[in-house]
Scaffold this active site. Structure first.
Site, PDB file in Angstrom:
ATOM      1  N   ASP A  83      14.268  57.820  41.191  1.00 21.33           N
ATOM      2  CA  ASP A  83      13.734  56.973  40.124  1.00 21.33           C
ATOM      3  C   ASP A  83      13.419  57.865  38.923  1.00 21.33           C
ATOM      4  OD1 ASP A  83      12.278  55.291  38.455  1.00 21.33           O
ATOM      5  OD2 ASP A  83      11.134  54.389  40.098  1.00 21.33           O
ATOM      6  N   LYS A 111      16.073  54.484  21.991  1.00 16.76           N
ATOM      7  CA  LYS A 111      17.341  55.195  21.872  1.00 16.76           C
ATOM      8  C   LYS A 111      17.338  56.139  20.669  1.00 16.76           C
ATOM      9  CE  LYS A 111      19.679  53.968  25.490  1.00 16.76           C
ATOM     10  NZ  LYS A 111      20.116  54.958  26.492  1.00 16.76           N
ATOM     11  N   SER A 121      22.835  55.181  21.968  1.00 22.46           N
ATOM     12  CA  SER A 121      23.250  53.815  21.626  1.00 22.46           C
ATOM     13  C   SER A 121      23.336  53.655  20.125  1.00 22.46           C
ATOM     14  CB  SER A 121      22.245  52.799  22.182  1.00 22.46           C
ATOM     15  OG  SER A 121      22.543  51.499  21.718  1.00 22.46           O
ATOM     16  N   TYR A 155      13.962  48.869  22.592  1.00 21.73           N
ATOM     17  CA  TYR A 155      15.215  49.525  22.964  1.00 21.73           C
ATOM     18  C   TYR A 155      15.718  50.393  21.819  1.00 21.73           C
ATOM     19  CZ  TYR A 155      19.998  50.250  24.542  1.00 21.73           C
ATOM     20  OH  TYR A 155      21.185  50.818  24.927  1.00 21.73           O
TER      21      TYR A 155
END
Length: 231
Positions: free
Chosen positions: A57, A158, A133, A154
């Site tokens: 993890d 990124k 991204s 997000y």
């Protein structure tokens, strides 16, 4: 197999990560897929001696350190594991507990992965691929930070991953080439294909371009399909 190279892929049990595992094993690599859920890995890997699954993890540093010891010699690490945010999430209205979870996986999870596997990569003069991204780019004309208000955590995560990878590239320069890659909009969740997202295998080809592509990629760069992208 003598001389066989070994790769580790975080988030390797599904989506782009699983597709990347398949592309590398088809190219002759031994691949270690790090997954949170062993039950989610493709059944086809069960009888494949070139694919090994290790439960780990990225939100747990000790878990990654244990995985690095178990993996042993490594020639490539792909920091791919990621959490996503709802498209409708905005900076002003976001649930910060949910945003914190995204940041923990995407930013600190990538950071933990780099720290856990850097010694093995340095020992083998291996390569590090960090999956970024266009959503964290200031210049991507379609999905960049300046183009739309949604998926705020997000995008922020990124952008931070890009900065982290650049710092790591400077520290590892001359010993471990670091590549920051964008898979492009990829169908990793329901409904994304209808938005024009491409299949996971295409995203996987993009992130593996520095290793498997037919044109060279400059270490320390940010690319999609081997082509430079704006940070």
């Amino acid at each position: 197999m003598a001389g066989q190279r070994t790769a580790v892929i975080t988030g390797g049990g599904r989506g782009i990560g699983a597709a990347a595992v398949d592309l590398l094993r088809e190219d002759g690599w031994r691949v270690i897929a790090l997954v949170r859920d062993r039950g989610a890995v493709p059944e086809a890997w069960a009888d494949d001696s070139d694919v090994r699954v290790i439960q780990a993890d990225v939100t747990d540093a000790r878990s990654l350190e244990d995985a690095a010891r178990e993996a042993g010699d490594v020639d490539l690490v792909v920091a791919n594991a990621a959490a996503f945010a709802p498209w409708q999430e905005t900076a002003l209205a976001a649930d910060l507990d949910a945003a914190s979870a995204v940041l923990d996986v995407n930013v600190l999870g990538t950071w933990r992965t780099i720290q856990a596997f850097a010694p093995a990569l340095e020992a083998r003069h291996g390569s590090l691929i960090v999956v970024g991204s266009g959503g964290g780019s200031h210049g991507d004309p379609r999905f960049g930070i300046a183009t739309q208000p949604g998926a705020a955590s997000y995008a922020a995560s990124k952008a931070a991953v890009h900065a982290l990878a650049r710092k790591a590239a400077l520290e590892l320069e001359g010993r471990v080439p670091v590549y920051v890659v964008d898979p492009g909009l990829t169908a990793t969740a329901p409904g994304m294909a209808e938005m024009g997202a491409r299949p996971p295998v295409d995203g996987a080809r993009s992130i593996l371009w520095p290793i498997l592509g037919d044109t060279p990629v400059e270490p320390g760069s940010f690319t999609r399909d081997g082509q430079p992208l704006p940070w």
